[in-house]
Design an enzyme around this catalytic site. Structure first.
Site, PDB file in Angstrom:
ATOM      1  N   ASP A  32       0.834  -1.273  -0.057  1.00  0.00           N
ATOM      2  CA  ASP A  32       0.166   0.049   0.083  1.00  0.00           C
ATOM      3  C   ASP A  32       0.811   1.013   0.095  1.00  0.00           C
ATOM      4  O   ASP A  32       1.896   1.343   0.867  1.00  0.00           O
ATOM      5  CB  ASP A  32      -0.889  -0.110   1.297  1.00  0.00           C
ATOM      6  CG  ASP A  32      -2.207  -0.962   1.173  1.00  0.00           C
ATOM      7  OD1 ASP A  32      -2.293  -1.466   0.222  1.00  0.00           O
ATOM      8  OD2 ASP A  32      -2.406  -1.457   2.144  1.00  0.00           O
ATOM      9  N   TYR A 254     -11.835  -1.584  -0.889  1.00  0.00           N
ATOM     10  CA  TYR A 254     -11.135  -1.695   0.362  1.00  0.00           C
ATOM     11  C   TYR A 254     -11.567  -0.931   1.502  1.00  0.00           C
ATOM     12  O   TYR A 254     -11.564   0.613   1.219  1.00  0.00           O
ATOM     13  CB  TYR A 254      -9.686  -1.393   0.425  1.00  0.00           C
ATOM     14  CG  TYR A 254      -8.727  -1.973   1.395  1.00  0.00           C
ATOM     15  CD1 TYR A 254      -8.582  -3.272   1.745  1.00  0.00           C
ATOM     16  CD2 TYR A 254      -8.172  -1.012   2.171  1.00  0.00           C
ATOM     17  CE1 TYR A 254      -7.705  -3.608   2.710  1.00  0.00           C
ATOM     18  CE2 TYR A 254      -7.304  -1.305   3.180  1.00  0.00           C
ATOM     19  CZ  TYR A 254      -7.194  -2.548   3.524  1.00  0.00           C
ATOM     20  OH  TYR A 254      -6.277  -3.028   4.606  1.00  0.00           O
TER      21      TYR A 254
END
Length: 488
Positions: A32, A254
């Site tokens: 990420d 997400y």
């Protein structure tokens, strides 16, 4: 030292074999794009004892084009070192504060024998301190009686109600209970009643147009807060549902995000999702029945256009706002459907223009007395120059109330805006972006306080236990108030 997580040890071993392959000379970190992603890569590399050149894939969007462009402009790992250091500082500070603080307080509380486990933490204890401070305000509160005067007025179109207020009132920060409509002596309220009974009022109205923009997309904290207010879902429950909708059903993006915007290259993807929704009809079981019509309106009127309020890279961190993927849900449970509906409805609504309406405040004057109406609900119309006859005057006795206990929704808000409790300007600015904890950890913090018996969940309220109050008092007595402060 680092230890593999048993459940995912096989994956870690696979990564290790891949990274150590002789034909692999460079490793690309595609975790990420944020602090915690940097930490995960650092830990994997360290436990696998790999020392090969690293490049960083940095992307805020997950469209094919964004991924290809990110591979075309890989960053050097050394440029990311400050973020890696920040991640290590965050991780190690949790351990240093939590482990040492917990050992110290446990030892102190067990000094007379026995074992009294006393957990403290960098985020957990300041959160408990918020709850304890509010509980002490409630316990110390002394209610004061006051009176309000209401009038019912007859006009040609029907009847409306007004409440007496003092037009000369000024707010007093030292006493928030002082308000324009509150009368602190019963005799004064009764005098107003006597002056107004049976009289004719003169009506004055002020009407102004008002606009309200559609609410922004959901980040995790806002979704948890609203799901708690609307359905009574705990923060932990909402996170679990959103995670299942992402991971198992693949209908939401997400969920562990603190962003309420989408990437700037996400416009075409958004148009495709809305177009797909607009083509659904009553034969699509499991999809909210009124949403295809609203999605169709957005598509037909070309409402999805570049707009920094919605599409803004500067306001996208590791992950963008929670939004539907375009997959049509199948077999959702009732609670899952409620969260999916909230996110999808918000996703469509954010592209709609502002709501427009008129706000009218009506003041009815009876001699020196003023009664106001119109802030809530609807008003029957009054013609220009029409008088209003007093049909009834009512004196209502009330008393001031203590501040409400935190519920999960209000505690999540307080954690999110905890920077306002910080005196130091630089620290306050630093906290304004994050607050106490992160969207992904706030639910676990609340559950941890309940597990440690510092807090009880009583219906919708979170109430500190005597044990929780004693901990905060003890830290105060010992002069270790840093542990209670958001500054820590």
């Amino acid at each position: 030292g680092l230890q593999p997580i048993e459940k995912t040890k096989d994956r870690l071993n696979l990564l290790k074999r891949l990274m150590k392959r002789k034909d692999v000379d460079t490793i690309i970190n595609a975790c990420d794009a944020g602090r915690e992603g940097e930490l995960i890569f650092y830990l994997v590399k360290r436990i696998c004892k790999v020392n090969k050149p690293v490049q960083r894939l940095w992307m805020q969007s997950m469209t094919n084009q964004a991924i290809q462009e990110a591979f075309g402009r890989l960053r050097e790992a050394r440029d990311m070192l400050p973020l890696e250091n920040a991640a290590l500082c965050r991780s190690e500070s949790d351990w240093l504060v939590g482990i040492n603080g917990t050992r110290a307080m446990t030892a102190f509380n067990s000094r007379n024998g026995g074992f009294q486990r006393t957990p403290v933490g960098r985020v957990q204890t300041p959160t408990l301190a918020l709850l304890v401070a509010r509980e002490k305000q409630i316990r110390a509160f002394e209610s004061r009686p006051y009176w309000e005067v209401y009038g019912d007025f007859d006009v040609k179109a029907g009847q409306y109600r007004g409440r007496w207020f003092n037009p000369a009132h000024k707010k007093d920060a030292a006493d928030p209970h002082l308000r324009a409509e509150r009368i602190w002596a019963q005799a004064e309220a009764e005098a107003i009643e006597a002056r107004c009974t049976g009289k004719i009022g003169v009506v004055e109205e002020k009407t102004k147009p008002s606009k309200q923009a559609s609410p922004l997309l959901y980040d995790l904290t806002t979704l948890q807060r609203e799901a708690n207010s609307r359905f009574g879902f705990s923060a932990k429950n909402t996170l679990g549902i959103a995670q299942a909708l992402y991971e198992r059903h693949k209908v939401l993006t997400y969920p562990r995000t603190d962003s309420r915007c989408l990437p700037e290259d996400y416009i075409q993807q958004t148009q495709q999702v809305l177009s797909r929704f607009s083509q659904l009809d009553h034969t699509s079981p499991g999809f909210p029945q009124d949403l295809p019509k609203h999605a169709g309106h957005a598509v037909a009127n070309n409402l999805v256009v570049p707009n920094k309020r919605i599409f803004n890279n500067a306001k996208v961190s590791d992950h963008f706002a929670i939004s539907p993927t375009g997959e049509i849900p199948k077999g959702l449970k009732e609670q899952e459907m409620k969260i999916y509906d909230m996110v999808t409805r918000r996703f469509i609504a954010v592209f709609y223009p502002s709501a427009e309406y008129a706000v009218t405040q009506r003041i009815t004057k009876i001699g020196e007395d003023h009664l106001s109406s119109g802030k809530d609900g609807e008003l029957v119309p009054v013609n220009q120059g029409e008088d209003a006859k007093v049909a009834a005057i009512e004196v209502v006795a009330k008393e001031t109330k203590p501040p409400a206990r935190y519920g999960e929704a209000t505690l999540l808000s307080a954690m999110e805006t905890a920077g306002k409790f910080v005196g130091d300007e630089e620290l306050r600015s630093a906290m304004s972006e994050r607050g106490l904890g992160t969207p992904a950890t706030r639910a676990a913090t609340i559950e941890g306080l309940i597990y440690d018996k510092y807090v009880n969940r009583v219906e919708k309220e979170l109430m500190p236990t005597q044990q929780g109050i004693q901990l905060i008092d003890l830290l105060d007595e010992m002069g270790t108030t840093e542990l209670c402060s958001p500054e820590m």
